[in-house]
Design a protein around this motif. Structure first.
Motif, PDB file in Angstrom:
ATOM      1  N   GLU A   1      -3.013  20.156   8.296  1.00  0.00           N
ATOM      2  CA  GLU A   1      -2.256  18.960   7.928  1.00  0.00           C
ATOM      3  C   GLU A   1      -3.112  17.990   7.111  1.00  0.00           C
ATOM      4  N   GLN A   2      -4.334  17.771   7.572  1.00  0.00           N
ATOM      5  CA  GLN A   2      -5.210  16.817   6.872  1.00  0.00           C
ATOM      6  C   GLN A   2      -5.517  17.281   5.451  1.00  0.00           C
ATOM      7  N   VAL A   3      -5.830  18.555   5.327  1.00  0.00           N
ATOM      8  CA  VAL A   3      -6.214  19.088   4.023  1.00  0.00           C
ATOM      9  C   VAL A   3      -5.016  19.076   3.067  1.00  0.00           C
ATOM     10  N   SER A   4      -3.837  19.370   3.600  1.00  0.00           N
ATOM     11  CA  SER A   4      -2.641  19.377   2.753  1.00  0.00           C
ATOM     12  C   SER A   4      -2.327  17.961   2.267  1.00  0.00           C
ATOM     13  N   ARG A   5      -2.373  17.003   3.195  1.00  0.00           N
ATOM     14  CA  ARG A   5      -2.131  15.611   2.783  1.00  0.00           C
ATOM     15  C   ARG A   5      -3.127  15.191   1.710  1.00  0.00           C
ATOM     16  N   LEU A   6      -4.382  15.518   1.959  1.00  0.00           N
ATOM     17  CA  LEU A   6      -5.405  15.085   1.001  1.00  0.00           C
ATOM     18  C   LEU A   6      -5.214  15.769  -0.354  1.00  0.00           C
ATOM     19  N   GLY A   7      -4.767  17.022  -0.318  1.00  0.00           N
ATOM     20  CA  GLY A   7      -4.467  17.710  -1.584  1.00  0.00           C
ATOM     21  C   GLY A   7      -3.434  16.911  -2.372  1.00  0.00           C
ATOM     22  N   ASN A   8      -2.422  16.422  -1.666  1.00  0.00           N
ATOM     23  CA  ASN A   8      -1.392  15.628  -2.345  1.00  0.00           C
ATOM     24  C   ASN A   8      -1.926  14.278  -2.813  1.00  0.00           C
ATOM     25  N   VAL A   9      -2.812  13.691  -2.022  1.00  0.00           N
ATOM     26  CA  VAL A   9      -3.435  12.422  -2.443  1.00  0.00           C
ATOM     27  C   VAL A   9      -4.191  12.645  -3.753  1.00  0.00           C
ATOM     28  N   LEU A  10      -4.953  13.718  -3.798  1.00  0.00           N
ATOM     29  CA  LEU A  10      -5.742  13.996  -5.011  1.00  0.00           C
ATOM     30  C   LEU A  10      -4.825  14.213  -6.211  1.00  0.00           C
ATOM     31  N   LYS A  11      -3.775  14.974  -5.978  1.00  0.00           N
ATOM     32  CA  LYS A  11      -2.835  15.212  -7.096  1.00  0.00           C
ATOM     33  C   LYS A  11      -2.257  13.890  -7.590  1.00  0.00           C
ATOM     34  N   ALA A  12      -1.884  13.032  -6.632  1.00  0.00           N
ATOM     35  CA  ALA A  12      -1.294  11.738  -7.016  1.00  0.00           C
ATOM     36  C   ALA A  12      -2.303  10.881  -7.783  1.00  0.00           C
ATOM     37  N   MET A  13      -3.590  11.096  -7.509  1.00  0.00           N
ATOM     38  CA  MET A  13      -4.626  10.363  -8.257  1.00  0.00           C
ATOM     39  C   MET A  13      -4.792  10.922  -9.672  1.00  0.00           C
ATOM     40  N   GLY A  14      -4.162  12.051  -9.919  1.00  0.00           N
ATOM     41  CA  GLY A  14      -4.275  12.652 -11.250  1.00  0.00           C
ATOM     42  C   GLY A  14      -5.267  13.796 -11.322  1.00  0.00           C
ATOM     43  N   VAL A  15      -5.761  14.252 -10.177  1.00  0.00           N
ATOM     44  CA  VAL A  15      -6.706  15.371 -10.180  1.00  0.00           C
ATOM     45  C   VAL A  15      -5.927  16.667 -10.425  1.00  0.00           C
ATOM     46  N   GLY A  16      -6.366  17.427 -11.393  1.00  0.00           N
ATOM     47  CA  GLY A  16      -5.693  18.686 -11.692  1.00  0.00           C
ATOM     48  C   GLY A  16      -6.640  19.867 -11.573  1.00  0.00           C
ATOM     49  N   LYS A  17      -6.117  21.047 -11.796  1.00  0.00           N
ATOM     50  CA  LYS A  17      -6.923  22.282 -11.774  1.00  0.00           C
ATOM     51  C   LYS A  17      -8.130  22.128 -12.685  1.00  0.00           C
ATOM     52  N   GLY A  18      -9.278  22.507 -12.185  1.00  0.00           N
ATOM     53  CA  GLY A  18     -10.483  22.499 -13.014  1.00  0.00           C
ATOM     54  C   GLY A  18     -11.167  21.147 -13.123  1.00  0.00           C
ATOM     55  N   ASP A  19     -10.531  20.065 -12.631  1.00  0.00           N
ATOM     56  CA  ASP A  19     -11.191  18.752 -12.672  1.00  0.00           C
ATOM     57  C   ASP A  19     -12.314  18.706 -11.639  1.00  0.00           C
TER      58      ASP A  19
ATOM     59  N   GLU B   1     -12.547   7.158 -13.003  1.00  0.00           N
ATOM     60  CA  GLU B   1     -11.262   6.449 -12.976  1.00  0.00           C
ATOM     61  C   GLU B   1     -10.888   5.957 -11.585  1.00  0.00           C
ATOM     62  N   GLN B   2     -11.180   6.793 -10.577  1.00  0.00           N
ATOM     63  CA  GLN B   2     -10.715   6.423  -9.240  1.00  0.00           C
ATOM     64  C   GLN B   2     -11.745   6.779  -8.179  1.00  0.00           C
ATOM     65  N   VAL B   3     -11.813   5.920  -7.170  1.00  0.00           N
ATOM     66  CA  VAL B   3     -12.730   6.137  -6.050  1.00  0.00           C
ATOM     67  C   VAL B   3     -11.915   6.046  -4.762  1.00  0.00           C
ATOM     68  N   LEU B   4     -11.952   7.109  -3.997  1.00  0.00           N
ATOM     69  CA  LEU B   4     -11.226   7.149  -2.731  1.00  0.00           C
ATOM     70  C   LEU B   4     -12.247   6.862  -1.623  1.00  0.00           C
ATOM     71  N   VAL B   5     -11.924   5.891  -0.755  1.00  0.00           N
ATOM     72  CA  VAL B   5     -12.932   5.398   0.188  1.00  0.00           C
ATOM     73  C   VAL B   5     -12.479   5.593   1.632  1.00  0.00           C
ATOM     74  N   VAL B   6     -13.223   6.376   2.375  1.00  0.00           N
ATOM     75  CA  VAL B   6     -12.936   6.555   3.801  1.00  0.00           C
ATOM     76  C   VAL B   6     -13.528   5.363   4.554  1.00  0.00           C
ATOM     77  N   ARG B   7     -12.762   4.816   5.489  1.00  0.00           N
ATOM     78  CA  ARG B   7     -13.342   3.733   6.289  1.00  0.00           C
ATOM     79  C   ARG B   7     -14.060   4.332   7.489  1.00  0.00           C
ATOM     80  N   ARG B   8     -15.374   4.284   7.463  1.00  0.00           N
ATOM     81  CA  ARG B   8     -16.140   4.854   8.571  1.00  0.00           C
ATOM     82  C   ARG B   8     -16.703   3.772   9.481  1.00  0.00           C
TER      83      ARG B   8
ATOM     84  N   TYR C   1      -8.736   5.631   1.677  1.00  0.00           N
ATOM     85  CA  TYR C   1      -8.346   6.991   2.084  1.00  0.00           C
ATOM     86  C   TYR C   1      -7.191   6.948   3.098  1.00  0.00           C
ATOM     87  N   HIS C   2      -7.344   6.111   4.129  1.00  0.00           N
ATOM     88  CA  HIS C   2      -6.328   6.147   5.203  1.00  0.00           C
ATOM     89  C   HIS C   2      -4.967   5.680   4.701  1.00  0.00           C
ATOM     90  N   GLU C   3      -4.966   4.749   3.773  1.00  0.00           N
ATOM     91  CA  GLU C   3      -3.676   4.288   3.246  1.00  0.00           C
ATOM     92  C   GLU C   3      -3.025   5.378   2.400  1.00  0.00           C
TER      93      GLU C   3
END
Ligand code: PRX
Length: 648
Positions: free
Chosen positions: A115-133, A215-222, A236-238
């Motif tokens: 679940e976590q990896v799938s959500r994050l995959g979608n987050v990355l896509k929404a940020m504009g990350v594509g194949k090979g980036d 362009e973008q920085v995703l930040v985990v709150r640790r 990240y959490h949002e």
């Protein structure tokens, strides 16, 4: 040496191990006789979307160097590490996470990981990350680091993990080289009770000229610590909350890049070692299973950091591809005290521990008591990686930690090799303390002399590998010529490892260390050239030379010779400042241990620094300096010997 201690396979392993001696001998011989057939068979351990029919297409030159495995196969590495275990292991732990503080830990199941990896995959896509980036990860040892690697693999992006101990400059250099537009980090990391200012370092890195395109920085709150917030930053959490948990794995070709990992060489800046998908995951999973004799349900711990290749292959990819239970540890072996590793073993009932000789030596210094406080009854196997292990540390690890019941696998490999190449298989081999023993299936090591002639029998020489294996690096990112030059030009047609080794009469290999200008500090690779260029960037320095010297805990320490610029006084304060300077420029692991002022450096008449002489002086071995008559200024040597006396 006939009188070397020999530790036979324990009786308790007989009949229990995956590979015994007879099987090793037969399978190794077959893996060399029909190498392509062997690797075709091994590929079946992976779920392919389209199974490969073209297994191996390799040339080590001299005219053309290319390495391709399973070329027409299609797969997704993340699906192999996560989705395919959902059918029978959804509720089994995938990751045991142990925080820096002993009060913090959790277990993540394969279902949760998915679940976590799938959500994050979608987050990355929404940020504009594509194949090979290329996505740069600069993260502490938290589960999100593994999620991020796997999410990249899921959507076909290429991760470039930068060790969180590296400086903003080092980070910027890697972002620039990888032309990476995305960074994933955390506000801060915890390590040994202290915080590390990761986000602040990222902000500083992104001000450097070569890294301003991010362009973008995703930040985990640790930690929740104070950080500056910029327009390009996202929590990240949002982002995760808003993302869907449905992210189909991308269809990738076997030779599509999986990750870049920077490592130091003998010259120039660190190079981006490129690993691809199919061959890498076959090799990482196969070696993980056999070298660690991994049985389903075993609780396994590789105490490395994901910032290094060991973390890539043997915390994340190898174990997860095998549906294993893998441990991630955020902290350090000596916090809160020297008993921590063994406390963690008891707490999580771990069966396998894999760590570095430097940690073993540091703990050995603290005596047996911190170990004996724990039971360690769950332990079955120990591992060592990253540098030669001295027999004394090996014996202590075996006797005190493993109570003489656990074999030790001393695994030799490199960032470039993707996985272990020389190591005992624990059920197949009597051990000799300090020897990595024999090659893994399909691996053909050889020892050569300076001219590249292969030396047979019991001998010593430079270690080369004669043929490819699926986990081998494919190129230096963006610089194939450098790849060819670095690894295939010294001995044309062969992969040169940069290591020296000895082979004894039983065919066991003993790695003696680097034969080039690469240092191994606490199991971490550093190029002398990088440290030298950091030093000469300081205005007080005219010239600098860096060598390694034997260090009780770190294996090698960093010894620097500095010639000051005209008019600069050689003071203790300046020496301290220069050490701090290197620390700031590269990172704490590069901090010089010893610094000697040098009125001049020994050079040949053509201006080449004679490092051999500098190494001998740093090692206190003056007797054997060799011929110094060819030096431009032979007197420098006596001056340096005199100057070395006070350096401790
Ligand atoms: O010199 C060898 C040493 O570490 C180098 C590779 O460093 P790196 O790419 O950072 O990877 C470290 C983790 C795999 C090698 O060229 N080395 C690694 N393992 C051993 C070793 N030296 C002796 N024995 C080992 N087991």
């Amino acid at each position: 040496m006939a009188d070397e201690a020999l530790y036979p396979v324990p009786d308790s392993w007989t009949g229990q191990c995956l590979v015994d001696e007879a099987r090793y001998d037969a399978e190794y011989a077959e893996s060399i006789r029909d190498n392509t057939g062997y690797w075709a068979e091994q590929a079946k351990r992976i779920d392919w979307i389209k199974a490969p029919t073209q297994i191996k297409d390799v040339s080590f030159g001299p005219d053309d160097v290319h390495i391709r495995w399973y070329e027409d196969g299609q797969l997704n590495v993340c699906a192999n590490c996560v989705d395919r275990h959902l059918a029978d292991k959804a509720d089994q732990t995938a990751i045991i996470w142990e925080g820096d503080s002993p009060d913090e830990s959790k277990e993540i199941t394969y279902r949760e990981l998915h679940e976590q990896v799938s959500r994050l995959g979608n987050v990355l896509k929404a940020m504009g990350v594509g194949k090979g980036d290329v996505v740069t990860l600069y993260m502490p040892m938290i589960p999100e680091a593994a999620y991020a690697m796997l999410a990249c693999a899921r959507i076909g992006a290429v991760h470039s993990v930068v060790f969180a101990g590296f400086s903003p400059d080092a980070l910027a250099g890697r972002i620039e080289d990888g032309r990476s537009r995305f960074v994933i980090t955390a506000d801060e990391g915890y390590r040994g009770g202290r915080t590390i200012a990761l986000k602040t370092n990222v902000d500083a890195a992104l001000e450097r000229p070569g890294a301003q395109h991010v362009e973008q920085v995703l930040v985990v709150r640790r930690t929740g610590g104070d950080i500056q917030w910029n327009a390009r930053d996202r929590w990240y959490h949002e982002a995760m909350e808003a993302a869907s948990a449905d992210c189909p794995p991308a269809v990738m070709n076997a030779e599509d890049p999986l990750f870049i990992l920077y490592t130091s060489g003998s010259t120039g800046r660190p190079k981006g070692v490129l690993h691809t998908s199919g061959g890498y995951i076959v090799y990482a999973s196969l070696t993980h299973q056999y070298v660690f004799d991994y049985h389903d349900g075993d609780r396994y711990w590789c105490a490395a950091d994901v910032g290094w290749v060991t973390g890539h292959s043997y915390i994340v990819y190898g174990p997860l591809a095998n549906g294993a239970i893998t441990t991630m540890f955020e902290g350090v072996p000596t916090y809160p005290d020297a008993g921590r590793l063994w406390e963690v073993v008891d707490k999580h009932q771990l069966n396998i521990v894999y760590t570095a000789p430097t940690a073993i030596r540091a703990l050995m210094r603290e005596g047996d008591e911190p170990v004996k406080r724990s039971s360690r009854k769950s332990l079955r196997l120990l591992g060592s990686v990253g540098e030669p292990i001295n027999p004394e540390a090996w014996e202590w690890y075996h006797r005190v930690v493993g109570e003489q019941r656990c074999p030790i696998v001393d695994t030799w490999w490199q960032t470039e090799t993707g996985g272990i190449l020389i190591s005992p298989l624990p059920g197949a081999r009597a051990l000799k303390p300090g020897s990595a023993t024999k090659p893994f299936f399909g691996i053909q090591p050889a020892l050569v002399d300076e001219q590249g002639q292969i030396k047979e029998g019991a001998t010593e020489g430079n270690l080369v590998i004669l043929d490819s294996w699926p986990g081998q690096m494919r190129t230096v990112f963006g610089d194939h010529e450098r790849f060819v030059q670095t690894y295939f030009s010294t001995y044309p047609g062969r992969y040169f490892t940069g290591d020296g080794a000895r082979r004894d009469a039983d065919g066991y290999y003993w790695i003696t260390g680097r034969v080039d200008d690469v240092l191994n500090i606490s199991g971490h690779r550093l190029g002398t050239a990088e440290i030298e260029s950091a030093l000469v960037a300081h205005e007080a320095v005219a010239e600098a030379a860096v060598v390694g010297y034997p260090h009780d805990v770190k294996g090698q320490g960093i010894y620097v010779y500095v010639t000051t610029a005209a008019g600069v006084n050689e003071t203790d304060a300046l020496a301290a400042e220069l050490k701090q300077w290197v620390r700031k420029e590269i990172g704490p692991i590069a901090t010089p241990d010893l610094l000697q002022w040098a009125p001049g450096l020994p050079k040949t008449r053509s201006g080449k620094i004679m490092r051999r002489i500098l190494r001998k002086i740093a090692e206190d071995s003056y007797d054997n300096l060799g011929d110094t008559s060819t030096l431009a200024d032979p007197e420098v040597v006596d001056q340096l010997i005199a100057g070395h006396e006070g350096i401790t």
